[in-house]
Write a protein that holds these residues in place. Structure first.
Motif, mmCIF file in Angstrom:
data_model
loop_
_atom_site.group_PDB
_atom_site.id
_atom_site.type_symbol
_atom_site.label_atom_id
_atom_site.label_comp_id
_atom_site.label_asym_id
_atom_site.label_seq_id
_atom_site.Cartn_x
_atom_site.Cartn_y
_atom_site.Cartn_z
ATOM 1 N N GLU A 1 1.472 9.175 -6.304
ATOM 2 C CA GLU A 1 1.724 10.570 -5.951
ATOM 3 C C GLU A 1 2.901 11.143 -6.747
ATOM 4 O O GLU A 1 2.837 12.262 -7.257
ATOM 5 N N ALA A 2 3.963 10.351 -6.871
ATOM 6 C CA ALA A 2 5.154 10.812 -7.586
ATOM 7 C C ALA A 2 4.815 11.071 -9.053
ATOM 8 O O ALA A 2 5.237 12.058 -9.648
ATOM 9 N N ILE B 1 2.437 8.103 5.514
ATOM 10 C CA ILE B 1 3.492 8.573 4.616
ATOM 11 C C ILE B 1 3.517 10.085 4.806
ATOM 12 O O ILE B 1 2.624 10.788 4.342
ATOM 13 N N ARG B 2 4.489 10.568 5.568
ATOM 14 C CA ARG B 2 4.530 11.997 5.902
ATOM 15 C C ARG B 2 4.902 12.815 4.672
ATOM 16 O O ARG B 2 4.226 13.743 4.307
ATOM 17 N N LYS B 3 6.029 12.455 4.043
ATOM 18 C CA LYS B 3 6.438 13.185 2.836
ATOM 19 C C LYS B 3 7.388 12.323 2.016
ATOM 20 O O LYS B 3 7.944 11.342 2.527
ATOM 21 N N ILE B 4 7.551 12.710 0.775
ATOM 22 C CA ILE B 4 8.539 12.038 -0.065
ATOM 23 C C ILE B 4 9.410 13.100 -0.727
ATOM 24 O O ILE B 4 8.996 14.240 -0.898
ATOM 25 N N VAL B 5 10.634 12.685 -1.057
ATOM 26 C CA VAL B 5 11.538 13.592 -1.767
ATOM 27 C C VAL B 5 11.655 13.058 -3.188
ATOM 28 O O VAL B 5 11.984 11.889 -3.396
ATOM 29 N N ALA B 6 11.337 13.897 -4.169
ATOM 30 C CA ALA B 6 11.300 13.442 -5.552
ATOM 31 C C ALA B 6 12.221 14.263 -6.445
ATOM 32 O O ALA B 6 12.552 15.399 -6.130
ATOM 33 N N GLU B 7 12.606 13.651 -7.551
ATOM 34 C CA GLU B 7 13.441 14.371 -8.524
ATOM 35 C C GLU B 7 12.746 14.362 -9.875
ATOM 36 O O GLU B 7 12.114 13.372 -10.220
ATOM 37 N N ASN C 1 0.871 3.954 -3.095
ATOM 38 C CA ASN C 1 0.510 5.349 -2.837
ATOM 39 C C ASN C 1 1.599 6.318 -3.277
ATOM 40 O O ASN C 1 1.325 7.374 -3.832
ATOM 41 N N LYS D 1 1.938 11.840 -10.262
ATOM 42 C CA LYS D 1 1.103 13.037 -10.311
ATOM 43 C C LYS D 1 1.967 14.299 -10.401
ATOM 44 O O LYS D 1 1.608 15.279 -11.020
ATOM 45 N N HIS D 2 3.128 14.240 -9.743
ATOM 46 C CA HIS D 2 4.041 15.390 -9.738
ATOM 47 C C HIS D 2 5.102 15.283 -10.841
ATOM 48 O O HIS D 2 6.093 15.992 -10.804
ATOM 49 N N ASP E 1 0.826 -1.212 0.000
ATOM 50 C CA ASP E 1 0.000 0.000 0.000
ATOM 51 C C ASP E 1 0.863 1.265 0.000
ATOM 52 O O ASP E 1 0.536 2.246 -0.665
ATOM 53 N N ILE E 2 1.945 1.216 0.758
ATOM 54 C CA ILE E 2 2.820 2.391 0.834
ATOM 55 C C ILE E 2 3.441 2.663 -0.537
ATOM 56 O O ILE E 2 3.379 3.779 -1.058
#
Ligand SMILES: Nc1nc2c(ncn2[C@@H]2O[C@H](COP(=O)(O)OP(=O)(O)OP(=O)(O)O)[C@@H](O)[C@H]2O)c(=O)[nH]1
Ligand SMILES: [Mg+2]
Ligand SMILES: [Zn+2]
Lengths: 117, 218
Positions: free
Chosen positions: A17-18, A111-117, A13, A20-21, A9-10
């Motif tokens: 989300e990634a 899931i508090r936050k993610i760091v994406a590139e 999700n 989407k961005h 699930d994590i």
């Protein structure tokens, strides 16, 4: 053992989300696991590593923090309690007035936050 | 590189579904009781016995099993309308599986619904199903340190049934220790020492369910 279903699930999700961005890669993941969740942190990490292979999450740094339990009594006292199931039993009475309490936090996997590139 | 704030709880999906389940149950006037517990501790036997003793109510069951339909078959044979739910590789029922099982039951014709989970003292803890009460069944044959070893399930239960006390001596286990351990973990727990073989302690469980159901209606 449901570390794999929680990890699934994590991962799902985060990928949604990634995308989407329009991220190409996720390099960091910050998770908060309630102390009352029946998952072993090490096994969850292992499951996350397995399931993120060949996804944009591969090799991301996974930060996991366990978050305290919050109880609330019938008189409205809200208290944070810490619990180590292997050492100290969980007190289910209000530390202030000794009344019965309800568990209001501790069973989440955020899931508090993610760091994406 | 940028940070995306999420703050999303992956357990929430199940929790929301469980709440929907509870609304459905309430809408049909069904009182639902989870039966959790160790493998072979007597969950199905307990449902059979309780259904017989709660004869003023229309009782039905949902039985979760990893692959078979044995338990629901057994319950149906005992005259308790039952639906089997296979969890496949999963070690627990979840709210979605239970919701699907509702479709196979006539909820309007049910007063009390027992939901037997997969025999497991760990995984079902994290997955609420939408029922009104949670009963955990363990037996002396798992060893009298079983309760101590699985604190969470007792913390999140409303009642604990320590079963098979008829064989406590033979397996060198102390049901009293199990009761004390359970109460130490959760002082609000109702604890029952039972034997489905001799019938000991079962009426207390029945009365507890009757009371709980009555309070539900209020
Ligand atoms: N001696 C004794 N045997 C019992 C008692 N309760 C159940 N049993 C026996 O224990 C075995 C398992 O009982 P079940 O009711 O199938 O247990 P269960 O928890 O539903 O088992 P699973 O669904 O397979 O996890 C059966 O052979 C029962 O006859 C009891 O109080 N005393
Ligand atoms: Mg069974
Ligand atoms: Zn208080």
């Amino acid at each position: 053992m449901h570390e794999f279903s929680v990890a699934g699930d994590i991962v799902e999700n985060i990928i949604v989300e990634a995308q989407k961005h329009h991220a190409e890669k996720v390099t960091g993941v910050f998770l908060e696991i309630g102390q009352l969740m029946m998952v072993e942190i090490d096994q969850l990490r292992f499951a996350l590593e397995c399931l993120s292979k060949d996804t944009l999450l591969e090799n991301a740094n996974i930060h996991m923090e366990t978050t305290p339990i919050v109880i609330k009594c019938i008189n409205g006292h809200e208290e944070e309690v810490s619990w180590d199931p292997y050492k100290k039993p969980l007190e289910l009475t209000c530390p202030v007035c000794k009344n019965t309490v309800k568990i209001i936090k501790g069973r989440e996997c955020i899931i508090r936050k993610i760091v994406a590139e | 590189m940028h940070v995306i704030e999420l703050g999303r709880d992956v357990m929430e999906l199940n929790r929301n579904l469980a709440e929907q389940n509870k609304k459905i149950l309430d809408g049909h006037g069904v009182f639902a009781v989870d039966i959790l517990g160790a493998i072979g501790s007597g969950k199905t036997s307990l449902i059979e016995i309780l259904a017989g003793k709660l004869s003023e109510f229309r009782v039905a069951a949902i039985a979760g099993d990893v692959v078979s339909d044995l338990d629901s078959g057994r319950l149906n044979a005992a005259g308790i309308p039952s639906v089997g739910v296979n969890t496949g590789r999963e070690c627990h029922l979840d709210a979605h599986l239970v919701k699907r099982a509702f479709d196979k039951l006539s909820l309007d014709e049910i007063d009390i619904l027992f939901i037997e989970n997969v025999g497991n003292l760990i995984c079902p803890v994290d997955f609420e199903l939408g029922s009104h009460k949670r009963i955990t069944v363990v037996s002396v044959s798992e060893g009298d340190d079983t309760v101590e070893k699985h604190p969470m399930i007792f913390v999140t239960s409303d009642a604990a049934v320590i079963n098979k006390i008829d064989i406590a001596d033979a397996v060198d286990a102390s049901p009293q220790k199990m009761r004390d351990d359970a109460l130490k973990l959760n002082s609000r727990l109702s604890v029952f020492l039972t034997s489905i073989k001799t019938g000991e302690g079962l009426d207390d469980v029945v009365n507890w369910i009757r009371d709980a159901k009555e309070n539900q209606v209020e």
